[in-house]
Design an enzyme around this catalytic site. Structure first.
Site, short mmCIF file in Angstrom:
data_model
loop_
_atom_site.label_atom_id
_atom_site.label_comp_id
_atom_site.label_asym_id
_atom_site.label_seq_id
_atom_site.Cartn_x
_atom_site.Cartn_y
_atom_site.Cartn_z
N CYS A 63 0.81 -1.22 0.00
CA CYS A 63 0.00 0.00 0.00
C CYS A 63 0.84 1.27 0.00
O CYS A 63 0.33 2.36 -0.25
CB CYS A 63 -0.93 0.02 1.21
N CYS A 121 -2.20 -3.86 8.43
CA CYS A 121 -1.82 -2.53 8.90
C CYS A 121 -1.27 -2.61 10.32
O CYS A 121 -0.34 -1.87 10.67
CB CYS A 121 -3.02 -1.59 8.87
FE1 FES Z 1 -1.44 0.47 4.24
FE2 FES Z 1 -3.21 0.09 6.12
S1 FES Z 1 -3.57 0.08 3.99
S2 FES Z 1 -1.08 0.18 6.33
#
Ligand code: FES
Length: 146
Positions: free
Chosen positions: A36, A105
């Site tokens: 991400c 996360c």
């Molecule tokens: Fe990247 Fe939560 S989506 S740490």
């Protein structure tokens, strides 16, 4: 995808604890999630064997902010040994859970603490690997990062 966050997650996201930097930190860790692109930075002030202060900066999603906030609360005033034992699962439980797609996360928060402790030991001239272990850039909870 629709999912909901617990009240505790929303509280720590809206009012994150221990945000900031420690200029004379004894250990600084930075980790990122390659999937991400979110980044978490953790600063530790350590006296003797105790984490007397901790601050973080997270450039990431709400769950990453909430988990780093809760993680700092859980290790502040604790010993290094306690901080090393903190798992992402414990952070999630303290937040009353996270949606499955957000579990990764919380892994970032665990890794950020371990990374900061590795830096602390390295600064002391001590090899951190036998103490902190392999921080890794992946978790056992999903196959996102491979
Ligand atoms: Fe990247 Fe939560 S989506 S740490």
């Amino acid at each position: 995808m629709a999912f909901s966050y617990s009240e505790k997650v929303m509280d720590h996201f809206a009012n994150p604890r221990n945000v900031g930097e420690i200029a004379d930190a004894d250990g600084v860790g930075e980790v990122g999630n390659s999937k991400c692109g979110d980044i978490m930075k953790m600063y530790l002030k350590i006296e003797g064997n105790t984490i007397v202060d901790v601050k973080f900066k997270t450039f990431g999603c709400g769950a990453a902010i909430a988990t780093s906030s809760m993680a700092t609360e859980l290790i502040k005033g604790k010993t290094i040994d306690d901080a090393l034992k903190l798992t992402n699962k414990a952070v999630m439980e303290a937040l009353d859970g996270l949606p499955p797609v957000k579990v990764h996360c919380s892994v970032l928060a665990e890794q950020a603490i371990k990374s900061a402790l590795s830096d602390y030991y390295t600064r002391q001239g001590i090899d951190p690997t036998p103490i902190v272990g392999d921080i890794g850039d992946h978790c056992d909870h999903c196959d996102h990062c491979g």
